[in-house]
Design an enzyme around this catalytic site. Structure first.
Site, PDB file in Angstrom:
ATOM      1  N   GLY A  27       0.822  -1.198   0.000  1.00  0.00           N
ATOM      2  CA  GLY A  27       0.000   0.000   0.000  1.00  0.00           C
ATOM      3  C   GLY A  27       0.852   1.242   0.000  1.00  0.00           C
ATOM      4  O   GLY A  27       1.977   1.234  -0.470  1.00  0.00           O
ATOM      5  N   ASP A 131      12.842  -9.331   5.181  1.00  0.00           N
ATOM      6  CA  ASP A 131      13.043  -8.354   4.106  1.00  0.00           C
ATOM      7  C   ASP A 131      13.873  -7.158   4.555  1.00  0.00           C
ATOM      8  O   ASP A 131      13.475  -6.012   4.413  1.00  0.00           O
ATOM      9  CB  ASP A 131      11.689  -7.906   3.533  1.00  0.00           C
ATOM     10  CG  ASP A 131      11.831  -7.281   2.140  1.00  0.00           C
ATOM     11  OD1 ASP A 131      12.926  -7.395   1.549  1.00  0.00           O
ATOM     12  OD2 ASP A 131      10.862  -6.676   1.663  1.00  0.00           O
TER      13      ASP A 131
END
Ligand SMILES: Nc1ncnc2c1ncn2[C@@H]1O[C@H](COP(=O)(O)OP(=O)(O)O)[C@@H](O)[C@H]1O
Lengths: 284, 233
Positions: A27, A131
């Site tokens: 998003g 990540d």
């Protein structure tokens, strides 16, 4: 869209959008205000990941994570969307910082040491952050600290790696499975270090061979760090090996404060982060 | 108990210029009616994406109840993985939402956001534990020639990712076109990365683009019906 209002369906809170902060995998993040206070509003269609992030920070809040205040739905163009309200971290993304000015060896080690401490905290809670990349680290100018944003990649130990960046990923380099275990985290940290110290060009990337990468690295790092990278790439180092290794090569004296990572770890580490931050602010 | 669910997916990797046979979106829609999810990943040339190609890729996923994406260089594996897992999570969310509506007369959006985490945890757990049968359909037509290496690496990357899950993951490989411009089976369901890696290098691109036929071929494989086309390696 600056000036736009976002109204929570459940809470009734209204936020005014000031500007976009960035766009991520799931998003977008916006700087918003409510009652003269600034917040970071993260919007997404992905209810699962926002709910997860909200819940994690709410129940396990740590200083190195932004605080979270609210989760709610709102309607945009007749479509239902979700948002969470996070603390706005005033500062700079590490990726912007290193683009403007390459970090020296000692600063790199400081950053990596802080990251390792954060990873060890996650590991103790039973999670692996898969990540790690400069974009997900913020230099907090107000608190002079390193903060981690975007928890989308946090998974339970032993679970599947959902989010990763190929350059830092163990499986991409053919060094093991894409599974969230301690070795994955150790690999990721040392590959992140390698990236801070040298640019891994597309030529090396294409070969996906750590031996070639190690050859390149042998020229631009200290003996100790090189050894640590080699061990991590070969799956022979766990997180505490990395922490101990980094401490032993760090130029500053390091006094670990057991279990007190929530207030950064050490004066000298904080000093080198402050140095980095002052470089950013005053362009020294 | 949850570990016994199996989901069936088709991942189409294409540059979106189907030119033989039916409209691939129609084929994807038909296949989806049988409970199969169809995702579509576009590998397009750098700048100036062709609108028509993008429309086709998005259309396949829309009709197929899946996810679509256009990839950047070096990112196919990552994108294939997130499309696969994203479509699995979406589908499971829909199922759970429907169940909730039947039992509680309100769906997920009727539950207070603060309290949704329990349902979310449940969906996450299912996503990790369901068994997956995935057919990767590789467009190896002439226009894909300079993207084949990327496509091959991407498929291997996908299998590596799926192997990190708790549930079983099996991948079959369907390519098109054969010399007779038809889809063919490169490898039936397997979870053996090495074997797939060996086979995948054999794909030689060239010929037309019968994407719809390839989607239907993949669906037959998932439904364990006799294959209408040749089996060749
Ligand atoms: N709490 C925050 N304070 C300030 N900036 C933020 C904050 N969270 C995110 N950002 C900015 O927004 C960008 C995208 O956010 P991110 O969390 O990575 O989104 P996503 O979860 O969609 O990947 C980041 O790179 C960062 O620059």
């Amino acid at each position: 869209m600056p000036g736009q209002r976002v109204k929570g369906l459940w809470s009734g809170s209204t936020y005014t959008v000031i500007r976009q902060l960035g766009q991520g995998g799931v998003g977008a993040a916006y700087l918003v205000s409510k009652d003269d206070r600034l917040y970071c509003l993260k919007v997404s269609d992905d209810m699962i990941s926002l709910t997860w992030e909200y819940r994690f920070i709410k129940s396990k809040g740590k200083f190195f994570l932004p605080e979270v205040y609210e989760i709610d739905d709102f309607v945009l163009n007749n479509k239902s969307k979700h948002y969470i309200i996070l603390e706005y971290i005033e500062g700079k993304n590490l990726s912007e910082v290193i683009k403007a000015r390459p970090v020296d060896l000692n600063t790199a080690i400081s950053i990596v040491l802080l990251v390792t401490e954060i990873f060890i905290e996650f590991f103790k809670m039973g999670y692996i952050y898969t990540d790690l990349k400069p974009e997900n680290l913020m230099l907090d100018l107000k608190n002079s600290a390193l903060r981690l944003i975007d928890l989308g990649s946090l998974v339970k130990i032993g679970g599947m790696v959902r989010e990763y960046t190929p350059v830092y990923d163990r499986a991409f380099w053919n060094c093991g499975l894409r599974r969230a275990d301690e070795g994955y985290a150790a690999f990721e940290i040392m590959m992140f270090t390698a990236n801070l110290l040298t640019s891994i060009d597309s030529d090396i990337l294409y070969k996906q061979d750590v031996e070639i990468l190690l050859k390149r690295l042998s020229g631009c790092t200290s003996q100790g760090l090189y050894g640590l990278m080699e061990r991590a790439f070969k799956g022979q180092a766990d997180l505490s090996d990395i922490r101990d290794g980094l401490i032993s090569i760090h130029r500053f004296q390091y006094i670990p404060y057991a279990g007190k990572i929530d207030f950064c770890i050490n004066v000298s580490l904080i000093m080198s982060i402050i140095f980095l931050i002052s470089v950013i602010i005053y362009g020294l | 108990m949850s570990a016994d669910i199996t989901m069936r997916l088709i991942n189409v990797v294409t540059d979106g210029c189907s030119n033989i046979g039916l409209d691939p979106c129609t084929a994807a829609g038909r296949v989806h009616k049988d409970g199969i999810i169809v995702n579509a990943i576009g590998i397009l040339d750098g700048n100036g994406y062709k609108d028509k190609a993008v429309n086709e890729i998005e259309g396949i996923a829309r009709s197929g109840g899946g996810v679509s994406d256009i990839v950047k260089m070096n990112e196919l594996g990552k994108t294939l993985t997130s499309a696969t897992m994203g479509s699995v999570a979406n589908t499971l969310t829909e199922v759970v939402d429907k169940e909730l509506r039947e039992v509680l007369r309100k769906g997920l959006d009727g539950i207070h956001p603060e309290l949704r985490f329990q349902v979310v945890d449940f969906i996450e757990k299912l996503t990790d534990e369901v068994n997956l049968r995935v057919v990767v359909v590789i467009d190896a037509s002439g226009s894909m020639a300079n993207k084949m290496n990327e496509a091959k690496r991407g498929v291997i990357e996908l299998l590596k990712s799926l192997k990190g899950r708790k549930g079983d993951s099996n991948i079959a490989l369907v390519c098109y076109p054969s010399e007779r411009n038809e889809p063919y089976l490169l490898r039936d369901f397997t979870s053996d990365i090495d074997e797939l890696e060996r086979l995948i290098v054999k794909i030689a691109p060239g010929g037309g683009t019968p994407t719809a036929a390839a989607i239907e071929f993949a669906a037959r494989l998932l439904e364990e019906k006799p294959l209408a086309y040749e089996y060749m390696v």
